[in-house]
Design an enzyme around this catalytic site. Structure first.
Site, PDB file in Angstrom:
ATOM      1  N   ASP A  13      14.483  -0.763   2.297  1.00  0.00           N
ATOM      2  CA  ASP A  13      15.297  -0.924   3.505  1.00  0.00           C
ATOM      3  C   ASP A  13      16.285  -2.069   3.279  1.00  0.00           C
ATOM      4  OD1 ASP A  13      16.332  -1.086   6.025  1.00  0.00           O
ATOM      5  OD2 ASP A  13      14.453  -1.553   7.025  1.00  0.00           O
ATOM      6  N   ASP A  61       3.285   3.642   6.677  1.00  0.00           N
ATOM      7  CA  ASP A  61       2.528   3.429   7.909  1.00  0.00           C
ATOM      8  C   ASP A  61       3.374   2.878   9.049  1.00  0.00           C
ATOM      9  OD1 ASP A  61       2.908   0.803   6.697  1.00  0.00           O
ATOM     10  OD2 ASP A  61       1.487   0.077   8.200  1.00  0.00           O
ATOM     11  N   LYS A  89       0.817  -1.183   0.000  1.00  0.00           N
ATOM     12  CA  LYS A  89       0.000   0.000   0.000  1.00  0.00           C
ATOM     13  C   LYS A  89       0.866   1.253   0.000  1.00  0.00           C
ATOM     14  CE  LYS A  89      -3.404  -2.160   3.058  1.00  0.00           C
ATOM     15  NZ  LYS A  89      -4.003  -2.042   4.421  1.00  0.00           N
ATOM     16  N   GLY A  90       2.073   1.137   0.539  1.00  0.00           N
ATOM     17  CA  GLY A  90       2.874   2.299   0.898  1.00  0.00           C
ATOM     18  C   GLY A  90       3.157   3.313  -0.189  1.00  0.00           C
ATOM     19  N   LYS A 142      17.100   3.398   2.428  1.00  0.00           N
ATOM     20  CA  LYS A 142      17.951   3.328   3.616  1.00  0.00           C
ATOM     21  C   LYS A 142      19.291   2.722   3.221  1.00  0.00           C
ATOM     22  CE  LYS A 142      13.957   2.877   6.662  1.00  0.00           C
ATOM     23  NZ  LYS A 142      13.321   2.137   7.770  1.00  0.00           N
ATOM     24  N   ARG A 197      -0.626   6.814   7.331  1.00  0.00           N
ATOM     25  CA  ARG A 197      -0.454   6.884   5.872  1.00  0.00           C
ATOM     26  C   ARG A 197      -0.882   8.227   5.285  1.00  0.00           C
ATOM     27  NH1 ARG A 197       0.943   1.822   3.938  1.00  0.00           N
ATOM     28  NH2 ARG A 197       0.011   0.041   4.997  1.00  0.00           N
ATOM     29  N   PHE A 215      12.986   4.572  11.277  1.00  0.00           N
ATOM     30  CA  PHE A 215      11.660   4.153  10.854  1.00  0.00           C
ATOM     31  C   PHE A 215      10.803   5.382  10.603  1.00  0.00           C
ATOM     32  CE2 PHE A 215       7.365   2.653  11.060  1.00  0.00           C
ATOM     33  CZ  PHE A 215       7.430   1.467  10.344  1.00  0.00           C
ATOM     34  N   ASP A 255       7.810   2.894  -2.251  1.00  0.00           N
ATOM     35  CA  ASP A 255       7.892   4.004  -1.313  1.00  0.00           C
ATOM     36  C   ASP A 255       9.272   4.083  -0.663  1.00  0.00           C
ATOM     37  OD1 ASP A 255       7.463   1.614   0.008  1.00  0.00           O
ATOM     38  OD2 ASP A 255       5.989   2.403   1.418  1.00  0.00           O
TER      39      ASP A 255
HETATM   40  P1  IMP Z   1      12.595  -4.076   2.873  1.00  0.00           P
HETATM   41  O1  IMP Z   1      12.109  -5.413   2.352  1.00  0.00           O
HETATM   42  O2  IMP Z   1      13.312  -4.231   4.202  1.00  0.00           O
HETATM   43  O3  IMP Z   1      13.414  -3.323   1.879  1.00  0.00           O
HETATM   44  O4  IMP Z   1      11.324  -3.231   3.224  1.00  0.00           O
HETATM   45  C1  IMP Z   1      10.551  -2.691   2.217  1.00  0.00           C
HETATM   46  C2  IMP Z   1       9.108  -2.437   2.643  1.00  0.00           C
HETATM   47  O5  IMP Z   1       8.978  -2.352   4.056  1.00  0.00           O
HETATM   48  C3  IMP Z   1       8.662  -1.127   2.088  1.00  0.00           C
HETATM   49  O6  IMP Z   1       7.990  -1.311   0.867  1.00  0.00           O
HETATM   50  C4  IMP Z   1       7.751  -0.591   3.155  1.00  0.00           C
HETATM   51  O7  IMP Z   1       6.439  -1.024   2.918  1.00  0.00           O
HETATM   52  C5  IMP Z   1       8.269  -1.214   4.419  1.00  0.00           C
HETATM   53  N1  IMP Z   1       9.173  -0.287   5.154  1.00  0.00           N
HETATM   54  C6  IMP Z   1      10.523  -0.311   5.212  1.00  0.00           C
HETATM   55  N2  IMP Z   1      11.001   0.676   5.988  1.00  0.00           N
HETATM   56  C7  IMP Z   1       9.910   1.350   6.407  1.00  0.00           C
HETATM   57  C8  IMP Z   1       9.741   2.521   7.219  1.00  0.00           C
HETATM   58  O8  IMP Z   1      10.690   3.148   7.732  1.00  0.00           O
HETATM   59  N3  IMP Z   1       8.465   2.919   7.437  1.00  0.00           N
HETATM   60  C9  IMP Z   1       7.379   2.281   6.907  1.00  0.00           C
HETATM   61  N4  IMP Z   1       7.493   1.209   6.132  1.00  0.00           N
HETATM   62  C10 IMP Z   1       8.744   0.733   5.881  1.00  0.00           C
END
Ligand code: IMP
Length: 184
Positions: free
Chosen positions: A104, A160, A45-46, A132, A166, A153, A101
């Site tokens: 990480d 969210d 959704k982000g 990040k 959101r 975060f 969005d």
């Molecule tokens: P990753 O798989 O660790 O790269 O995380 C990616 C997904 O986790 C993103 O598409 C977001 O939906 C969520 N996410 C990662 N970091 C944050 C944050 O700081 N705030 C909110 N959602 C996050």
């Protein structure tokens, strides 16, 4: 300073800066896809608010698809598994621009890239509003990064914390009493 689900967040990126970042991303993408009709694949959704702002500035004859990737539960760290919906995607022979969005660990993105590539697009590029530090080491086509942020975060502008925040027009970062992404 705001509070969401019992946690304190502070203003981190103001709406004016977000607009500036989105404007520059749109300029770059518009140039690169000048003679193309990409499929803009929005990661729910982000990314829905970022994608809405980006698409309105792209001025490209693109089509829109949406995809849902779930890697986070109610926590602030990755759960380690990624679920993708829907199971099929019609992007064969198309130029796909995946709209995220925030990246990480890259776990979500890696799974999404693998999934999209299975559907044989002509090309695949990724645009993310925020990245990040771990995102730097990813071997995925993360071509457009709006802004690099430290490992904090964040919520707002589509993102969210346990489904809250959101709709915030600015981006907020969680307040930590000790260093690290997640408060004690
Ligand atoms: P990753 O798989 O660790 O790269 O995380 C990616 C997904 O986790 C993103 O598409 C977001 O939906 C969520 N996410 C990662 N970091 C944050 C944050 O700081 N705030 C909110 N959602 C996050």
């Amino acid at each position: 300073r705001i509070e969401l689900n019992g946690r304190a967040f502070r203003l981190f990126i103001q709406r004016e800066e977000i607009a500036h970042v989105v404007h520059h991303l749109a300029q770059r993408i518009r140039q690169d896809y000048a003679d193309k009709e990409p499929v803009c694949l929005i990661v729910l959704k982000g990314a829905f608010i970022f994608a809405a702002d980006l698409l309105r500035q792209l001025s490209l004859p693109c089509t829109v698809e949406m995809i849902r990737a779930r890697s986070y539960g109610a926590e602030m760290t990755s759960s380690g598994t990624v679920q993708i919906e829907p199971p099929v995607l019609n992007v064969r022979g198309k130029d796909v621009l995946l709209i995220e969005d925030i990246v990480d660990t890259g776990l979500t993105l890696r799974a999404l890239v693998r999934f999209v590539e299975e559907h044989q697009p002509a090309s695949l590029r990724i645009v993310t509003l925020l990245a990040k530090p771990p995102a730097r080491h990813l071997r995925v086509p993360l071509t457009y990064i709006g802004k690099e942020i430290p490992s904090v975060f964040v919520v707002g502008y589509g993102m969210d914390y346990a489904e809250s925040g959101r709709g915030l027009p600015d981006i907020y970062a969680v307040e930590t009493s000790v260093s690290g992404q997640s408060p004690p």
